[in-house]
Every structure is written in C-alpha cells, then in structure tokens.
Write a protein that holds these residues in place. Sequence first.
Motif, PDB file in Angstrom:
ATOM      1  N   VAL A   1       1.008  81.686  57.518  1.00  0.00           N
ATOM      2  CA  VAL A   1       1.927  82.899  58.482  1.00  0.00           C
ATOM      3  C   VAL A   1       2.706  83.202  57.505  1.00  0.00           C
ATOM      4  O   VAL A   1       3.549  82.612  56.690  1.00  0.00           O
ATOM      5  CB  VAL A   1       2.494  82.166  59.495  1.00  0.00           C
ATOM      6  N   ALA A   2       2.748  84.576  57.144  1.00  0.00           N
ATOM      7  CA  ALA A   2       3.740  85.346  56.440  1.00  0.00           C
ATOM      8  C   ALA A   2       4.969  85.844  57.070  1.00  0.00           C
ATOM      9  O   ALA A   2       4.658  86.490  58.210  1.00  0.00           O
ATOM     10  CB  ALA A   2       2.903  86.638  55.554  1.00  0.00           C
ATOM     11  N   ALA A   3       5.860  85.392  56.828  1.00  0.00           N
ATOM     12  CA  ALA A   3       7.113  85.722  57.799  1.00  0.00           C
ATOM     13  C   ALA A   3       8.273  86.253  57.045  1.00  0.00           C
ATOM     14  O   ALA A   3       8.715  86.283  55.648  1.00  0.00           O
ATOM     15  CB  ALA A   3       7.791  84.324  58.131  1.00  0.00           C
ATOM     16  N   GLU A   4       8.864  86.974  57.775  1.00  0.00           N
ATOM     17  CA  GLU A   4      10.227  88.024  57.153  1.00  0.00           C
ATOM     18  C   GLU A   4      11.410  86.849  56.878  1.00  0.00           C
ATOM     19  O   GLU A   4      11.988  87.119  55.766  1.00  0.00           O
ATOM     20  CB  GLU A   4      10.598  88.799  58.405  1.00  0.00           C
ATOM     21  N   ASP A   5      11.537  85.833  57.606  1.00  0.00           N
ATOM     22  CA  ASP A   5      12.194  84.958  57.143  1.00  0.00           C
ATOM     23  C   ASP A   5      11.710  83.708  57.934  1.00  0.00           C
ATOM     24  O   ASP A   5      11.522  83.157  59.173  1.00  0.00           O
ATOM     25  CB  ASP A   5      13.861  85.032  58.138  1.00  0.00           C
ATOM     26  N   THR A   6      11.289  82.698  56.850  1.00  0.00           N
ATOM     27  CA  THR A   6      10.796  81.467  57.158  1.00  0.00           C
ATOM     28  C   THR A   6      11.524  80.533  58.109  1.00  0.00           C
ATOM     29  O   THR A   6      10.934  79.758  58.808  1.00  0.00           O
ATOM     30  CB  THR A   6      10.182  80.762  55.937  1.00  0.00           C
TER      31      THR A   6
ATOM     32  N   VAL B   1      13.582  81.313  60.566  1.00  0.00           N
ATOM     33  CA  VAL B   1      13.419  81.834  62.288  1.00  0.00           C
ATOM     34  C   VAL B   1      11.946  81.470  62.641  1.00  0.00           C
ATOM     35  O   VAL B   1      11.825  80.998  63.734  1.00  0.00           O
ATOM     36  CB  VAL B   1      13.694  83.459  61.990  1.00  0.00           C
ATOM     37  N   THR B   2      11.044  81.974  61.600  1.00  0.00           N
ATOM     38  CA  THR B   2       9.411  81.613  62.054  1.00  0.00           C
ATOM     39  C   THR B   2       9.275  80.190  62.103  1.00  0.00           C
ATOM     40  O   THR B   2       8.398  79.817  63.070  1.00  0.00           O
ATOM     41  CB  THR B   2       8.572  82.437  61.067  1.00  0.00           C
ATOM     42  N   ARG B   3       9.734  79.287  61.489  1.00  0.00           N
ATOM     43  CA  ARG B   3       9.773  77.874  61.657  1.00  0.00           C
ATOM     44  C   ARG B   3       9.905  77.476  62.939  1.00  0.00           C
ATOM     45  O   ARG B   3       9.155  76.740  63.662  1.00  0.00           O
ATOM     46  CB  ARG B   3      10.309  77.175  60.820  1.00  0.00           C
TER      47      ARG B   3
ATOM     48  N   VAL C   1       4.362  88.137  60.560  1.00  0.00           N
ATOM     49  CA  VAL C   1       5.209  88.163  61.733  1.00  0.00           C
ATOM     50  C   VAL C   1       6.487  88.741  61.201  1.00  0.00           C
ATOM     51  O   VAL C   1       6.879  88.529  59.977  1.00  0.00           O
ATOM     52  CB  VAL C   1       5.279  87.105  62.400  1.00  0.00           C
ATOM     53  N   SER C   2       7.498  89.323  62.148  1.00  0.00           N
ATOM     54  CA  SER C   2       8.534  89.675  61.672  1.00  0.00           C
ATOM     55  C   SER C   2       9.456  88.679  62.559  1.00  0.00           C
ATOM     56  O   SER C   2       9.175  87.857  63.157  1.00  0.00           O
ATOM     57  CB  SER C   2       9.002  91.064  62.117  1.00  0.00           C
ATOM     58  N   ASP C   3      10.827  88.765  62.172  1.00  0.00           N
ATOM     59  CA  ASP C   3      11.607  87.964  62.770  1.00  0.00           C
ATOM     60  C   ASP C   3      11.680  88.056  64.581  1.00  0.00           C
ATOM     61  O   ASP C   3      11.756  87.012  64.863  1.00  0.00           O
ATOM     62  CB  ASP C   3      13.246  88.167  62.355  1.00  0.00           C
TER      63      ASP C   3
END
Length: 135
Positions: free
Chosen positions: A26-31, A33-35, A75-77
């Motif tokens: 998963v490529a995330a804007e802020d890891t 937040v995404t975690r 994904v984004s935040d």
Amino acid sequence: MVATPIGHLDDLGPRAARTLREVDVVAAEDTRVTRVLLRHAGSSARLISARAHNEAQAADTIVALIAQGRAVALVSDAGTPAISAPGARVVAAVRAAGFPVVPIPGPSALAALLSVAGLAEGPVLFEGFLPARAR
C-alpha cells in the motif's frame, strides 16, 4: 486507487477493505495514518510512502513493484487519491508503463455534504480545498 474514509473508519467500504487485505503493498500519503486504517481493515500489506514531496520517486518504485508482479494500492490520508491529494503522477507513470489503474470508489465527502445541504438542484463546482493559511 483506493478511496479511504473521511472521518469514521467504519465508512471504509467492503470492496476497499478487501482490496487492502489482498494487495502486497500500500502506497500511502502518510504511513502513520494509513497504518491505523490497515489495522482496521485487517491488512498486513507492506506500507511505502507516496507523498507530494516524493511522488515522482514513489511512482518509479510503484511501477517497478507492479512490473515484478506485486499488487499495489494507492491511498490518500482521507478521500480519493489524486483528488486534492497526491496520486496523479503515480497514475500517469503506471499508465505510461502499460499497466491498468483500477479505481476502488468510496464514500464521497462532497456527495455527503451536498445530500444534506438543502441546495436546489443544479450544477456543483469543486475546485479543491481552501489553503491551510489565509493569504
């Protein structure tokens, strides 16, 4: 491209949750937040950063991962990637490499707002979010 909830984690749709469980990365804007989101969805996917400041480099990494046969979600935040959030460069790079980009829609904050605003029928124009600092 997986849309994420704006606000309540339970707004994550079943298809989005399943996708986040099934992908390798998963490529995330802020890891950070995404975690939290991945934990809520029951996903153990590897997280990588795809922020505005590293989006070009992240796009190269994502294309390489896909070329290796890995499934990658972006994904984004909050909300949909590339809609007032990073993601457009990644999409362009993936498409230029000849790979498909699949949108996984989710709850729309704009649609939710409009549904309760009591506005008359008519066109709506969304130009993005107001700047964080007044100018």
